[in-house]
Design an enzyme around this catalytic site. Structure first.
Site, PDB file in Angstrom:
ATOM      1  N   GLU A  40      -0.091  12.470  -5.779  1.00 54.32           N
ATOM      2  CA  GLU A  40      -0.871  11.782  -4.729  1.00 54.32           C
ATOM      3  C   GLU A  40      -0.637  12.498  -3.407  1.00 54.32           C
ATOM      4  O   GLU A  40       0.475  12.495  -2.875  1.00 54.32           O
ATOM      5  CB  GLU A  40      -0.421  10.315  -4.629  1.00 54.32           C
ATOM      6  N   ARG A  44      -2.510  11.629   5.313  1.00 55.63           N
ATOM      7  CA  ARG A  44      -1.809  11.451   6.592  1.00 55.63           C
ATOM      8  C   ARG A  44      -1.654  12.748   7.355  1.00 55.63           C
ATOM      9  O   ARG A  44      -1.219  12.740   8.496  1.00 55.63           O
ATOM     10  CB  ARG A  44      -0.412  10.888   6.334  1.00 55.63           C
ATOM     11  N   LYS A 128      -1.654  -1.152  -6.494  1.00 60.72           N
ATOM     12  CA  LYS A 128      -0.431  -0.626  -5.883  1.00 60.72           C
ATOM     13  C   LYS A 128       0.252  -1.786  -5.152  1.00 60.72           C
ATOM     14  O   LYS A 128      -0.364  -2.388  -4.270  1.00 60.72           O
ATOM     15  CB  LYS A 128      -0.820   0.489  -4.908  1.00 60.72           C
TER      16      LYS A 128
HETATM   17  C1  3PG Z   1       3.320   4.992   0.251  1.00 65.19           C
HETATM   18  O1  3PG Z   1       2.494   5.384   1.028  1.00 65.19           O
HETATM   19  O2  3PG Z   1       3.064   4.734  -0.917  1.00 65.19           O
HETATM   20  C2  3PG Z   1       4.668   4.754   0.753  1.00 65.19           C
HETATM   21  O3  3PG Z   1       4.743   5.051   2.099  1.00 65.19           O
HETATM   22  C3  3PG Z   1       5.692   5.533   0.055  1.00 65.19           C
HETATM   23  O4  3PG Z   1       6.853   4.897   0.384  1.00 65.19           O
HETATM   24  P1  3PG Z   1       8.265   5.613   0.410  1.00 65.19           P
HETATM   25  O5  3PG Z   1       8.172   6.705   1.436  1.00 65.19           O
HETATM   26  O6  3PG Z   1       9.240   4.523   0.781  1.00 65.19           O
HETATM   27  O7  3PG Z   1       8.517   6.166  -0.966  1.00 65.19           O
END
Ligand code: 3PG
Length: 207
Positions: A40, A44, A128
C-alpha cells in the site's frame, strides 16, 4: 479480485510513505524478496503516484495499491497510475460512489460499529479498522464478532511485530496493516536488506 480476496493475499500489508519515486522499485523488490507482495503506497507524499506507476511497470510480482485515498479525485489519479486496490482512513458518499464506478477492490476505514454498518450498506464487507490500537484494538474486534459476524477487518494503526499475531489470531481479522516494515530512516538510507528481514519476519506471523 474483490476486497475480501485482497485481505487473503498477505498477512501484513505494509503502509508505505515513499519520499522519492526513485526509491520505489528497489523498496518493492526488498519487500517481495521477504515474501510480502501486497503493497500500500500512501498518497501522503508527492512521489506516491509515480511510485505506483514504477512498481506496476518493474515489479510484476507485487500487488500495489494506493492508501490514504480521501476523495474521488485521488481515487481517479491512483487508478490511472495503475493502483490495483485502494484504502482510505474513512468513507464518504462521493468516495463510495467513485469506488462503485471504478470497481476496484477497496478497504474503507471504520472506527465504530455505526461506521462499519454504513460501509457494509455500501457493500464493503472487508474494512480497515483504523486507528486500531487507539480505539480498542484486539478487545474491540472481539466485541464486534457477536453483532457484526459478517464483516472482515484489516486493522491498522499502532500495529507492529510485537502485537500483530494477537490480531491475526482473531477470526474476523484476515490481515493487518502497518508502517513498521518500512521505517522512514531505513527507506531513505536504502537499507534494503533490513527491510527484507522485516518482511520475512512479518511473513511468518500468520503461522
Ligand atoms: C495507516 O495509515 O494505515 C496508519 O497510519 C498506519 O499506522 P502505523 O504507522 O501506526 O502502522
Amino acid at each position: 479480485m474483490n476486497a475480501l480476496e485482497l485481505l487473503e493475499t498477505s498477512p501484513v500489508i505494509p503502509v508505505i510513505v515513499i519520499p522519492d519515486s526513485a526509491l520505489a522499485v528497489d523498496l518493492a523488490h526488498a519487500l517481495v524478496a521477504g515474501g510480502i507482495c501486497t503493497l500500500e503506497i500512501t498518497l501522503r507524499s508527492s512521489a506516491a503516484l509515480a511510485s505506483i506507476e514504477a512498481i506496476r511497470q518493474h515489479v510484476p510480482e507485487a500487488l500495489v495499491g494506493a492508501g490514504t485515498v480521501l476523495d474521488a479525485q485521488q481515487l481517479q489519479s491512483a487508478h490511472a497510475a495503475g493502483a490495483q486496490f485502494a484504502v482510505s482512513p474513512g468513507l464518504t458518499e462521493p468516495l463510495a460512489l467513485a469506488i462503485r464506478d471504478r470497481r476496484i477492490p477497496f478497504l474503507p476505514g471504520v472506527a465504530s460499529a455505526s461506521e462499519a454498518m454504513r460501509a457494509a450498506e455500501w457493500g464493503f464487507m472487508a474494512q480497515k479498522l483504523f486507528p486500531a490500537q487507539a480505539i480498542g484494538g484486539v478487545e474491540l474486534l472481539k466485541a464486534w464478532q457477536g453483532p457484526l459476524p459478517h464483516l472482515r477487518f484489516c486493522p491498522t494503526g499502532g500495529i507492529h511485530a510485537g502485537n500483530a499475531a494477537q490480531y491475526l489470531a482473531l477470526p474476523n481479522v484476515r490481515c493487518v496493516g502497518g508502517s513498521w516494515l518500512t521505517p522512514a530512516a531505513a527507506v531513505a538510507a536504502r537499507q534494503w536488506g533490513a527491510i527484507t528481514r522485516l518482511a520475512r519476519e512479518a511473513r511468518t506471523l500468520a503461522g
